[in-house]
Design a protein around this motif. Sequence first.
Motif, PDB file in Angstrom:
ATOM      1  N   ALA A 247      -4.045  11.812  -1.590  1.00  0.00           N
ATOM      2  CA  ALA A 247      -5.207  11.285  -2.306  1.00  0.00           C
ATOM      3  C   ALA A 247      -6.148  10.636  -1.426  1.00  0.00           C
ATOM      4  O   ALA A 247      -6.615   9.758  -1.669  1.00  0.00           O
ATOM      5  CB  ALA A 247      -4.429  10.170  -3.283  1.00  0.00           C
ATOM      6  N   LEU A 248      -6.773  11.547  -0.479  1.00  0.00           N
ATOM      7  CA  LEU A 248      -7.842  11.115   0.446  1.00  0.00           C
ATOM      8  C   LEU A 248      -8.970  11.159  -0.453  1.00  0.00           C
ATOM      9  O   LEU A 248      -9.101  12.292  -1.389  1.00  0.00           O
ATOM     10  CB  LEU A 248      -7.757  11.807   1.809  1.00  0.00           C
ATOM     11  CG  LEU A 248      -6.574  11.740   2.562  1.00  0.00           C
ATOM     12  CD1 LEU A 248      -6.573  12.414   3.765  1.00  0.00           C
ATOM     13  CD2 LEU A 248      -6.456  10.211   3.028  1.00  0.00           C
TER      14      LEU A 248
ATOM     15  N   ASN B  38       0.380  13.821  -1.959  1.00  0.00           N
ATOM     16  CA  ASN B  38      -0.829  14.818  -1.821  1.00  0.00           C
ATOM     17  C   ASN B  38      -1.724  14.092  -0.917  1.00  0.00           C
ATOM     18  O   ASN B  38      -2.963  14.490  -1.032  1.00  0.00           O
ATOM     19  CB  ASN B  38      -1.141  15.845  -2.679  1.00  0.00           C
ATOM     20  CG  ASN B  38      -0.232  16.504  -3.305  1.00  0.00           C
ATOM     21  OD1 ASN B  38       0.547  17.262  -2.564  1.00  0.00           O
ATOM     22  ND2 ASN B  38      -0.163  16.608  -4.551  1.00  0.00           N
TER      23      ASN B  38
ATOM     24  N   ASN C 296       0.766  -1.250   0.040  1.00  0.00           N
ATOM     25  CA  ASN C 296      -0.021  -0.179   0.098  1.00  0.00           C
ATOM     26  C   ASN C 296       0.949   1.167   0.188  1.00  0.00           C
ATOM     27  O   ASN C 296       2.069   1.273   0.301  1.00  0.00           O
ATOM     28  CB  ASN C 296      -1.080   0.098   1.331  1.00  0.00           C
ATOM     29  CG  ASN C 296      -2.170  -1.114   1.195  1.00  0.00           C
ATOM     30  OD1 ASN C 296      -2.102  -2.040   1.748  1.00  0.00           O
ATOM     31  ND2 ASN C 296      -2.856  -1.020   0.007  1.00  0.00           N
ATOM     32  N   THR C 297       0.397   2.210  -0.657  1.00  0.00           N
ATOM     33  CA  THR C 297       0.959   3.570  -0.707  1.00  0.00           C
ATOM     34  C   THR C 297       0.405   4.658  -0.068  1.00  0.00           C
ATOM     35  O   THR C 297      -0.832   4.729   0.173  1.00  0.00           O
ATOM     36  CB  THR C 297       0.850   3.825  -2.179  1.00  0.00           C
ATOM     37  OG1 THR C 297       1.277   2.654  -2.925  1.00  0.00           O
ATOM     38  CG2 THR C 297       1.926   5.159  -2.700  1.00  0.00           C
TER      39      THR C 297
ATOM     40  N   ALA D  62      -3.392   3.337   4.730  1.00  0.00           N
ATOM     41  CA  ALA D  62      -2.680   2.213   4.160  1.00  0.00           C
ATOM     42  C   ALA D  62      -2.264   1.105   5.146  1.00  0.00           C
ATOM     43  O   ALA D  62      -2.381   0.094   4.867  1.00  0.00           O
ATOM     44  CB  ALA D  62      -1.129   2.989   3.612  1.00  0.00           C
TER      45      ALA D  62
ATOM     46  N   PHE E 242       0.144   8.586  -0.566  1.00  0.00           N
ATOM     47  CA  PHE E 242       0.684   9.404  -1.710  1.00  0.00           C
ATOM     48  C   PHE E 242       1.189  10.721  -1.310  1.00  0.00           C
ATOM     49  O   PHE E 242       0.894  11.067  -0.216  1.00  0.00           O
ATOM     50  CB  PHE E 242      -0.651   9.502  -2.461  1.00  0.00           C
ATOM     51  CG  PHE E 242      -1.104   8.351  -3.327  1.00  0.00           C
ATOM     52  CD1 PHE E 242      -0.528   7.873  -4.178  1.00  0.00           C
ATOM     53  CD2 PHE E 242      -2.102   7.160  -2.568  1.00  0.00           C
ATOM     54  CE1 PHE E 242      -0.969   6.738  -5.021  1.00  0.00           C
ATOM     55  CE2 PHE E 242      -2.356   6.241  -3.124  1.00  0.00           C
ATOM     56  CZ  PHE E 242      -1.766   5.952  -4.631  1.00  0.00           C
TER      57      PHE E 242
END
Lengths: 367, 285, 255
Positions: free
Chosen positions: A90-91, A88, A83-84, A152, A86
Amino acid sequence: MTKPAEILLQLRDIQKSFGSRTVLDHVSLDIYNGEFLTLLGPSGCGKTTILRLIAGFEYPDGGEILLNGRPLSHAPPEQRPINTVFQNYALFPHMSVFDNVAFGLKMKRLGKDEIRRRVMEVLTMVRLQDYATRRPTQLSGGQQQRVALARAAVNEPALLLLDESLSALDFKLRKQMQMELKALQRRLGITFVFVTHDQEEALSMSDRVVVMREGHIEQIGTPRQIYEQPRTLYVANFVGDSNILEGRILRRLDERYVEAEVEGLVCPLLVKQPLTDGSPIKVLLRPEDLRVYELHEPHQLEFWFDGQVIERNYKGMTLESVIRLPNGKQIIASEFFDENDPDFDYTPGEKVRVGWVRNWERVMTDD
Amino acid sequence: MTEKNRLRSLSILLISVWLVLFVLIPNLMILVLSILTRDESQFYRWEYTWENYQRLFDPVYLQVFLHSLWMAVVTTLLCLLLAYPFAYFVAQAPKRWRNLLLLLVIIPFWTNSLIRTYAIKVILGTKGLLNTVLLELGLIETPLRLLYTETAVILGLTYLLLPFMILPLFAVLEKIDPNLNEAAADLGANAWKRFWRITVPLSLPGVIAGSLMVLLPALGMFYISDILGGAKNLVVGNIIKSQFLDARDWPFGSAASVTLTVVMALMLFAYYRVSRNQNRELIDR
Amino acid sequence: MTRILRQGYLALIYLFLYIPIGVLILFSFNESRYTHQWTGWSLKWYESLANNTMLIDAAINSLLVAVVAATLATMIGTLTAVGLYRYRFRGKQALTSLLFVVMMSPDIVMAISLLALFLTLGIALGFWSLLIAHITFCLPFVVITVYSRLRGFNPHLIDAAKDLGASEFQAFWRVIVPLAAPAILAGWLLSFTLSLDDVIVSFFVTGPGFEILPLKIYSMVRLGVKPEVNALATVLFVISLVLVITSQLLLKEKR
């Protein structure tokens, strides 16, 4: 890293280009179970591409990615136990904090109760249990960062990727999050792969640092190795401040030392590599390796330059001086304030002696 | 992988089939039709000819073409004149009002344009509302002849097409960064100069897009001239319509339609060039 | 001062846009059947409208086509926008060009080309031909509206969904569609509006078996329009206004 080094993920001879631009040029890298690994380099060096290849957003043009010894190269991201976090975050703006964190578990079709339990557990761990019903836009940057982390981590991935995850935060928050991140990683025991262009961040958080340059790996090592024994000038320049002095070998003195001429100064240097007489060298000296003395002061230097202070910068804990050597070269020296020396300061233009602590120099050839 | 491919194929296939079947093929059919020969019973015969295009230069049709173009150009300028300040003011209105103000522009569309055209006829008629009011007020002594004039057609076109000018203009004007105006003010430009040097150049793509969206339909709206214009104020659409539905000369109607399309394409090409140049200018500076 | 000028100007343009509708509404209450004389208030045209099933049927047909065409155009258009946004494929340029052609071609050109197609294929002119035509001219507007919204997203949102285990379809349903919802709704509304307003394309591609309001009125204009049409226009206008106001209120409440 106290555990025995067990390889979790392997990149083998990875190639990747976008159009005519080669982004990764035969990169190989082993990632060990439980470590905190940082990919460090300027933008465009390919570090983010490595992350995206591991996550599955890109597929390599050549080479292989192995997870626990099994090839992974062509599995889509949704099928990887990776899992990443991100850049910004990315919610998902249309979901609450709870739904954001629960998203991955819902995709796995876990039971409602289990999802609830695990989400709240992770939210508690990042101290956001009271914010579960909020929307991401109602949170501060640091809180969003923690939601992204929780989203994540809740999936208990084999590998957690963090893409410049702290770069959007202000300085103080970033320092705090660095510590939290490190603590969290220890608690979860998950392998973290962290991408950053901030060398200080890389050194302070990582078990190992991978320094990258233009699509290849320049050096892999512990933060200490990277800082104290940079293998190339590029690494030396990128990690920390450094003075690079030009010189040439005059003759070998014994197995460990040579006599060399450095910026006009003849002195012995610690050189283990076999170099022929006359070959050009670069001498790396960190600002804190240098010692500066006023002319009337006693000193322990065996050899020194007669320099002139041309600028001095107050840095809080330290004093940084720019010194011009007799041949015109400028170097930077950094010294701690001495509590016992109230006059510890220089005036610009003052003549000084400057040298380095013997054996602290690092001699390199041109790359 | 396969699942990704399924959504991918579905989305691409559906639209491709639709566009090929209902846009590409029909347009090619018209293109082919335009060089065939008319046939009383079958609509057309497979006999190639350029005669249909030659007939377009017949003074009768040429005159309609030019007059239609003239009315369309006047309509476009009128719309631009009316819409620019309107769009500008709406774009500067407080954000929470903007959507409502735009919605108010769109609502009239829910009453079909034909019904609204009919309403205009009611207003403009010799015994219509406008004349009645003017007579009552004593401003005129005999009723004005408004209906079945060029003015009536232009008014009708302007009325129906005005929103098509407003919306693209609004879209560009709203996006102009207010900082640019502040920066210009900071550098000493007064309101007038800011408007001409900043706002107008940046809104040019919207001006052109809006103009096209008014000019092109204005050439085709046959029902406006049917209802408001009378026999002397036809538009290109009337020719095409009558060839297809009354005279049953499909090849000639197709030729007129293709010509209209070519005119459109030329204008779009010009638009493309201008907007691209503008972008380049913006980048170069 | 300038503020009053601005508001005054806006008001003038709105007046221009709404006067014809106002006239229709006014004369729907006129006792006389002629529009040049006002003989007093009356509701008799509403009564005769209630008995005019042909007119009401035409109006219902118009609404039916508008709703179905808008819905299908929105579905196909949204899928297209997502496809254009998500995937690279051969012919993408050609596809966007075709959409652009549809958007820019004069209605009359599209009308006759579709007429030629339907007649050649032997498709009877009626509901289906009308529906296909309306979907076609609505499509590009939906695609543009939704696509520009997608372009505004953080591109990592879809990556994030996939990273958390969502399949392509799940990412589509749970992330793309909810996020694009305002644009999808706007696309539907635009399609609905275009379909209701259309005269030219409908004029060519529908047949006597399926009459819609504008064509019904078109045939009446020459013979003299009965004030029942005014009454009908008024009813439709009021319905749409009520819908707009309730939707605005609902949206506000949601916020």
